[in-house]
Design a protein around this motif. Structure first.
Motif, short mmCIF file in Angstrom:
data_model
loop_
_atom_site.label_atom_id
_atom_site.label_comp_id
_atom_site.label_asym_id
_atom_site.label_seq_id
_atom_site.Cartn_x
_atom_site.Cartn_y
_atom_site.Cartn_z
N THR B 107 0.91 -1.21 0.12
CA THR B 107 0.00 -0.04 0.09
C THR B 107 0.95 1.41 0.08
OG1 THR B 107 -1.47 -1.42 1.21
CG2 THR B 107 -1.87 0.94 1.20
N ALA B 108 2.02 1.27 0.91
CA ALA B 108 2.76 2.35 0.79
C ALA B 108 3.59 2.39 -0.59
CB ALA B 108 3.79 2.08 1.83
N LYS B 111 1.07 4.12 -2.94
CA LYS B 111 0.74 5.50 -2.63
C LYS B 111 1.99 6.38 -3.21
CE LYS B 111 -2.21 7.44 0.50
NZ LYS B 111 -3.06 6.79 1.77
N SER B 112 3.20 6.08 -2.87
CA SER B 112 4.23 6.88 -3.36
C SER B 112 4.53 6.64 -4.88
CB SER B 112 5.41 6.62 -2.60
OG SER B 112 5.84 5.47 -2.67
N GLY B 116 -0.91 5.63 -6.70
CA GLY B 116 -1.45 6.45 -5.48
C GLY B 116 -2.33 5.69 -4.77
N GLU B 117 -3.27 6.23 -4.22
CA GLU B 117 -4.23 5.26 -3.53
C GLU B 117 -5.11 4.23 -4.26
OE1 GLU B 117 -8.09 5.73 -0.58
OE2 GLU B 117 -7.39 7.46 -1.65
N PRO B 310 -6.51 1.94 -8.92
CA PRO B 310 -6.39 3.37 -8.54
C PRO B 310 -7.67 4.24 -8.16
CG PRO B 310 -5.07 2.85 -10.50
CD PRO B 310 -6.36 1.96 -10.54
#
Lengths: 322, 363
Positions: B107-108, B111-112, B116-117, B310
């Motif tokens: 997930t991290a 996100k970066s 993204g999310e 996404p």
């Protein structure tokens, strides 16, 4: 392993011949250079591709006994152990059989048997490894499970090398993989040994026989020692094949990278672990698997260097020219 | 001498082959991830997607139907949940499918990174069957989590162990060693099975734990993919393992009944997974597991397959079409599930999934 003979040049060569030679020389040079570049590029990419993991773990990568990709634990020792163990079994079984086949063919067998059996042995080399895997799995494993391994376990189980107290006898495992690898390297060993025995000067054998030895003595005391450099080379070529063999091993070894001396139990080799895990490996696992590839590459390299060294040494000692 | 020359040639060839085979296995590329399914000849465009191989037969079928009406083709290449998530993070696929929800690390990274999310949308349900090979036993065996945990930890080693006998009163069990067979590759099926054992057995949780791969004990055999495990069990009298339901059905390998949290013994049929999904609501964000859930008819080793999209697809030219295709999967496509041995989503989950899809920003 034989050095090229001294090239002779003729001063009267015409222009046409010179150009043809130059062109041909350039073409062959590219062939030779291409192979060297390929090997160097592979070596370079194995190192750079795996360095993130191998460099970080250092020696722990080679001595760690746990391989668990989910926990990001990458210890190569179980697979190194599995690779060496299966290859050793293969050399013991296939190597001895291969040498025996050739000694029999060259010295003891009736003449009419030489060609058909040689042909069959060479044919064995042409069988793809997946066929060996299928045969091992469908025919050999059930046979070993029912007929051989239970006996082996009841007689030698106490040593810890052939089953543990409550281990199931499944049929696949380290010993099975090693035995099939042994069959697979028979043609390599047999072909080299045969050629080496064939080039032993007839006078050596005849002299030995004239001095009163029988055929067996002549073979064991004169012909095989004469050819031993080449035979060792053949064994090491076989070892090279056993180390890197993937498909048949994956089908037969049980693919569990554990550090265990139970030969009837499962194991994994460097090649088999790469084969089973590379396709869907991501990130660090992929890097670590490339690290296993690097280990395997070094093994094969070392084996080939060792083969050359051994052959040279044996020849020098026995005072023979190549 | 002619013979010996040709043989020397063979030897040289073997020498080369042995060197090359040493390099070849390490330098090889990952498995064939080329697009499967129909070619991208439809007018409405196409996308290539990767992910869980478990859900591939279902998605191939549903996306083929969808392409007929919408002219938009989704080529689902499979390749494994892990590979799908990696491709999503790298931005090489518009979305991915996974048997396991994304972990914190993934997930991290997402996100970066490119996507993204990432939103989790359940698309179908499946069960993992515990199958075995006991030639002389015709009765259907029963297991609970404690017994399975002991077997796969190598603590229970015989079929007539008191623990198994106690669960199977009236069945004559042989004095045969148990031969567990599990997955050799990183596997969503292994994740679901170990997720169940961790949820239902404290001893398992503290030792082997949850993962797409765990450190199995010494005597366990490992085979590639579901069909490899199925074959390994079929070949080995005394074998036991876990595979997706369809491989049990198609390979005609008997499955066991598993004791659920309510104390009932349930078969790994699709209804058991639908019941599990019904009784265990997903948390906010829909990212969750339904193993060992409550309910009398719940099969405890059930799981969702998620589409990972996404949250912002507004820069993707195909964004709206992709979202529409997934919407088709979670609604109309569900009718295809049962015939392919998957379980359809309960109506309540279909509604939540549709609502989740509506949150995605598209152009």
């Amino acid at each position: 392993m034989t050095e090229p003979t001294q090239r002779t040049t003729f001063p009267a060569q015409g222009n046409r011949i010179k150009i043809a030679d130059k062109l041909f020389g350039a073409a062959t040079f590219f062939g030779a250079a291409f192979l060297m570049v390929v090997v160097l590029v592979i070596a370079y990419q194995l190192v750079t591709g795996s360095w993130a993991e191998v460099g970080k773990d250092g020696t722990a990568f080679f001595t760690g006994s746990d391989w668990n990709a989910s926990a990001e634990k990458y210890g190569a020792l179980p697979t190194i152990w599995g690779t060496l163990l299966t290859s050793l079994i293969a050399i013991l079984f296939g190597g001895l059989t291969g040498v025996a086949i050739s000694a029999y063919l060259v010295e003891l067998a009736p003449k009419w048997l030489f060609k058909p059996v040689s042909f069959l042995v060479d044919l064995l080399a042409a069988i793809p490894s997946i066929i060996f895997g299928l045969w091992g799995r469908e025919e050999l494993v059930p046979y070993l499970r029912k007929g051989v391994y239970p006996e082996l376990k009841s007689v030698f189980g106490w040593t810890g090398w052939f089953g543990t107290e409550n281990s199931p006898i499944v049929g696949n495992g380290i010993l099975t993989a090693g035995l099939v690898l042994g069959v697979m390297i028979i043609p390599t060993v047999a072909a080299v040994t045969r050629e080496m025995l064939l080039v032993v000067p007839k006078t050596m054998r005849d002299g030995s026989l004239a001095l009163g030895s029988n055929k067996t003595e002549a073979l064991i005391k004169v012909q095989i020692p004469y050819a031993i450099g080449g035979i060792l080379g053949g064994l090491i070529l076989g070892l090279g094949r056993a180390l890197g063999e993937t498909m048949a091993v994956t089908m037969l070894i049980g693919n569990n990278p554990v550090l265990s001396k139970d030969l009837l139990g499962p194991g994994a080799t460097l090649a088999s672990l790469i084969a089973t895990n590379f396709a869907d490996a991501t990130n660090n696992t992929r890097t670590a698997l490339i690290g296993l590839g690097l280990v395997l590459f070094c093994f094969t390299l070392a084996i080939n260097v060792l083969a050359r060294y051994l052959v040279r040494r044996v020849r020098q000692r026995s005072g023979l020219s190549a | 001498m002619k013979l010996s020359q040709s043989t020397l040639g063979l030897v040289a060839f073997l020498a080369l082959a042995s060197v090359l085979s040493g390099c070849g296995s390490s330098g090889s590329t990952p498995g064939d991830n080329g697009p499967g399914g129909p070619s991208a000849s439809n007018d409405g465009g196409s996308v290539d997607v990767k992910g869980s191989s478990f859900v591939k037969p279902f998605l191939d079928n549903v996306f083929a139907d969808y392409a007929q009406t919408s002219k938009f083709t989704v080529n689902y290449a499979g390749g494994g949940s892990g590979a799908g998530i990696q491709a999503l993070i790298d931005g090489t696929v518009p979305f991915a499918c996974s048997d396991a929800p994304m972990n914190d690390d993934e997930t991290a990274k997402a996100k970066s990174g490119k996507p993204g999310e990432v939103l989790h949308v359940p698309i179908v349900l499946g069960t993992v069957a515990v199958v075995y090979n006991l030639p002389d036993v015709t009765a259907q065996l029963k297991f609970d989590a404690a017994t399975l945990s002991a077997i796969f930890q190598g603590k229970v080693t015989k079929w007539n162990d008191p623990m198994i006998v106690a669960l199977n009163a009236g069945v004559t069990l042989p004095d045969l060693p148990i031969a567990p067979v599990v997955r050799a590759d990183s596997s969503g099926t292994t994740y679901v099975f170990t997720d169940y054992l961790s949820a239902a057995d404290a001893g398992w949780k503290s030792t082997l734990g949850v993962g797409k791969e765990v450190s199995w004990p010494n005597t366990v055999r490992r085979e590639q993919k579901n069909d490899g495990v199925a074959k390994g069990i079929k070949d080995t009298p005394g074998g036991i393992g876990y595979i997706e339901l369809s491989y049990s059905k198609e390979g005609k390998i008997p499955y066991a009944l598993i004791k659920n949290a309510d104390g009932q013994f349930v078969a790994p049929e699709p209804e058991g997974a639908t019941a599990a999904a019904d009784k265990t609501p997903l948390p906010e964000g829909m990212k969750g597991s339904i193993v060992n859930g409550p309910g009398a008819t719940t099969y405890p080793i059930s799981s969702y397959v998620f589409a990972l999209l996404p949250a912002d697809m507004s820069k993707d030219a195909n964004g709206a079409k992709v979202v529409d295709a997934i919407k088709y999967v979670v609604t109309t496509g569900q009718s295809k599930a049962a015939e392919l041995y998957y379980a359809p989503l309960p109506k309540s989950v279909q509604d939540k999934a549709t609502a989740q899809l509506a949150k995605i920003k598209v152009k």
